[in-house]
Design an enzyme around this catalytic site. Structure first.
Site, PDB file in Angstrom:
ATOM      1  N   LYS A   1     -28.794  65.802  -3.080  1.00 44.42           N
ATOM      2  CA  LYS A   1     -27.580  65.111  -2.638  1.00 44.42           C
ATOM      3  C   LYS A   1     -27.923  63.832  -1.894  1.00 44.42           C
ATOM      4  CE  LYS A   1     -24.394  68.970  -2.785  1.00 44.42           C
ATOM      5  NZ  LYS A   1     -24.074  70.214  -2.114  1.00 44.42           N
TER       6      LYS A   1
ATOM      7  N   LYS B   1     -25.101  68.967 -21.306  1.00 42.69           N
ATOM      8  CA  LYS B   1     -24.474  70.054 -20.542  1.00 42.69           C
ATOM      9  C   LYS B   1     -23.103  69.590 -20.063  1.00 42.69           C
ATOM     10  CE  LYS B   1     -24.969  72.325 -15.991  1.00 42.69           C
ATOM     11  NZ  LYS B   1     -23.787  72.260 -15.310  1.00 42.69           N
TER      12      LYS B   1
ATOM     13  N   LYS C   1     -18.672  68.201 -14.609  1.00 44.87           N
ATOM     14  CA  LYS C   1     -17.673  67.221 -14.171  1.00 44.87           C
ATOM     15  C   LYS C   1     -18.328  65.914 -13.766  1.00 44.87           C
ATOM     16  CE  LYS C   1     -17.160  69.225  -9.544  1.00 44.87           C
ATOM     17  NZ  LYS C   1     -18.127  70.289  -9.815  1.00 44.87           N
TER      18      LYS C   1
HETATM   19  P1  ADP Z   1     -20.251  71.076 -12.537  1.00 54.31           P
HETATM   20  O1  ADP Z   1     -21.583  70.951 -13.238  1.00 54.31           O
HETATM   21  O2  ADP Z   1     -19.115  70.727 -13.435  1.00 54.31           O
HETATM   22  O3  ADP Z   1     -20.223  70.312 -11.210  1.00 54.31           O
HETATM   23  P2  ADP Z   1     -20.488  73.377 -10.822  1.00 54.31           P
HETATM   24  O4  ADP Z   1     -21.897  72.972 -10.446  1.00 54.31           O
HETATM   25  O5  ADP Z   1     -19.405  73.232  -9.794  1.00 54.31           O
HETATM   26  O6  ADP Z   1     -20.074  72.595 -12.160  1.00 54.31           O
HETATM   27  O7  ADP Z   1     -20.545  74.853 -11.377  1.00 54.31           O
HETATM   28  C1  ADP Z   1     -19.726  75.916 -10.982  1.00 54.31           C
HETATM   29  C2  ADP Z   1     -20.167  77.125 -11.787  1.00 54.31           C
HETATM   30  O8  ADP Z   1     -19.973  76.920 -13.199  1.00 54.31           O
HETATM   31  C3  ADP Z   1     -21.664  77.462 -11.623  1.00 54.31           C
HETATM   32  O9  ADP Z   1     -21.800  78.876 -11.529  1.00 54.31           O
HETATM   33  C4  ADP Z   1     -22.301  76.957 -12.901  1.00 54.31           C
HETATM   34  O10 ADP Z   1     -23.451  77.721 -13.243  1.00 54.31           O
HETATM   35  C5  ADP Z   1     -21.187  77.107 -13.930  1.00 54.31           C
HETATM   36  N1  ADP Z   1     -21.294  76.037 -14.961  1.00 54.31           N
HETATM   37  C6  ADP Z   1     -21.067  74.716 -14.772  1.00 54.31           C
HETATM   38  N2  ADP Z   1     -21.239  74.009 -15.909  1.00 54.31           N
HETATM   39  C7  ADP Z   1     -21.610  74.901 -16.863  1.00 54.31           C
HETATM   40  C8  ADP Z   1     -21.937  74.792 -18.269  1.00 54.31           C
HETATM   41  N3  ADP Z   1     -21.905  73.627 -18.911  1.00 54.31           N
HETATM   42  N4  ADP Z   1     -22.261  75.923 -18.921  1.00 54.31           N
HETATM   43  C9  ADP Z   1     -22.286  77.126 -18.278  1.00 54.31           C
HETATM   44  N5  ADP Z   1     -21.991  77.298 -16.976  1.00 54.31           N
HETATM   45  C10 ADP Z   1     -21.653  76.208 -16.255  1.00 54.31           C
END
Ligand code: ADP
Ligand code: TRP
Length: 321
Positions: free
Chosen positions: A110, A189, A192
């Site tokens: 971060k 992947k 967001k």
């Molecule tokens: P982002 O990558 O969109 O910021 P987060 O880090 O907030 O998502 O992830 C929240 C949850 O969703 C975590 O448990 C993460 O492992 C799961 N997750 C996020 N993106 C994916 C993906 N593309 N495929 C599978 N699981 C995901």
């Protein structure tokens, strides 16, 4: 066997979040006692707009309830409604070596991304340890990115027990290596932070446009596609369509004659229908905010009973009482 996990109120959820985190958590409700909370204190380390926090906290509550989090079966609450967690975080912080926190990947990532570090961001893993230890948690299902935080939680619990006598349950991480990473509309992947998401709930027109905009190669429809199983729209379709329907599309791609536009249209329809019931439930819940608020408050009441008992044990063991 208590399972606990925290969900950051970090905005609109996408289908990667759904398949990677929500669906397994919702399924776990049939196997034992589940404690799920919205980590709003944690969100303060990066978000400073109060309206944004309120909106996302409500949004995440609606998303989870609409998708099947059952408050009759599981305990679902807003982290800050059980402020005992901050007292435990302080106590644990006094036993947490600086070196342990300095090694935290998420803090380093971060700050490398330009977030100006504050004490809360540095202490994030201590608050997370408090979240887990306050509820005598045994199992914590999380994504791979949280593995180090779980190791820190175990180290802190062990240190507390060595210092003040056996008091805290040392939890196990349940890292889901087996879950597929859901690709986004650009093939990376889905995340967001990459702007490549298909949201779980949202405007139909915009979502249709997102899906129709998935980039494909320029081979004409008639040309056979022997590499059909690598097709991004087909990979996504497999998540939503029955296996025989997906196989039929794959065969038609292989044989030639199926246009990518038709494949993407089918993908949109199957995706949209998959969440139709949840969408309707979400709309109902959104129109009944008092009910959602009552669910979270009732959850906080149940969580707080456990929290008070564990914190009492901690206070007695450490000589605060
Ligand atoms: P982002 O990558 O969109 O910021 P987060 O880090 O907030 O998502 O992830 C929240 C949850 O969703 C975590 O448990 C993460 O492992 C799961 N997750 C996020 N993106 C994916 C993906 N593309 N495929 C599978 N699981 C995901
Ligand atoms: N740090 C977790 C995340 O970013 C959220 C979280 C906060 C959490 N407290 C927790 C997860 C306790 C599991 C247990 O996803």
């Amino acid at each position: 066997m208590r399972t606990l996990t925290g969900i950051q109120p970090s905005g609109t959820l996408h289908i990667g979040n759904y398949f990677g985190a929500m669906r397994p958590a919702i399924e776990a409700q049939t196997r034992g006692e589940c404690f799920y909370f919205i980590a709003d204190y944690h969100s303060m380390t990066t978000v400073t707009d109060p309206e944004e926090r309120r909106r996302h906290t409500l949004g995440v509550a609606l998303d989870w309830l609409a998708c099947g989090l059952d408050p009759a079966r599981s305990v679902f609450w807003r982290q800050s409604d059980v402020p005992e967690v901050t007292e435990l975080a302080w106590i644990l912080g006094t036993l947490t070596p600086m070196g342990l926190l300095e090694r935290a990947h998420s803090y380093k990532d971060k700050t490398a991304r330009g977030i100006s570090p504050n004490f809360g961001l540095f202490a994030y893993p201590v608050l997370m340890a408090a979240d887990i230890l306050l509820y005598d948690t045994r199992r914590v299902p999380v994504g791979r990115d949280q593995k180090q935080h779980l190791e820190m939680t175990r180290d802190i619990a062990i240190k507390f027990n060595q210092t003040y006598g056996e008091t805290l349950v040392v939890p196990e991480a349940e890292i889901r290596e087996d879950l597929a990473v859901i690709p986004g509309v650009d093939g990376q992947k889905m995340s967001k932070s990459y702007g490549n998401t298909i949201d779980l709930f949202g405007d139909e027109k915009a979502l249709r446009k997102r899906i129709m905009g998935i980039v494909m190669d320029s081979r004409p429809p008639a040309e056979p596609k022997p590499d059909a199983d690598r097709n991004l729209a087909l990979q996504l379709l497999r998540l939503f369509a029955p296996a025989d329907v997906a196989r039929d599309f794959e065969d038609r791609l292989r044989a030639g004659g199926l246009g990518y536009g038709d494949l993407k249209k089918a993908l949109f329809e199957h995706y949209w229908n998959t969440f139709a019931a949840a969408r309707a439930r979400r709309a109902e819940l959104a129109a009944n905010r008092d009910h959602v608020e009552a669910v979270l408050r009732e959850g906080a009441g149940r969580a707080r009973k456990v929290a008070r008992e564990v914190l009492g044990r901690v206070r007695r063991a450490s000589g605060l009482e």
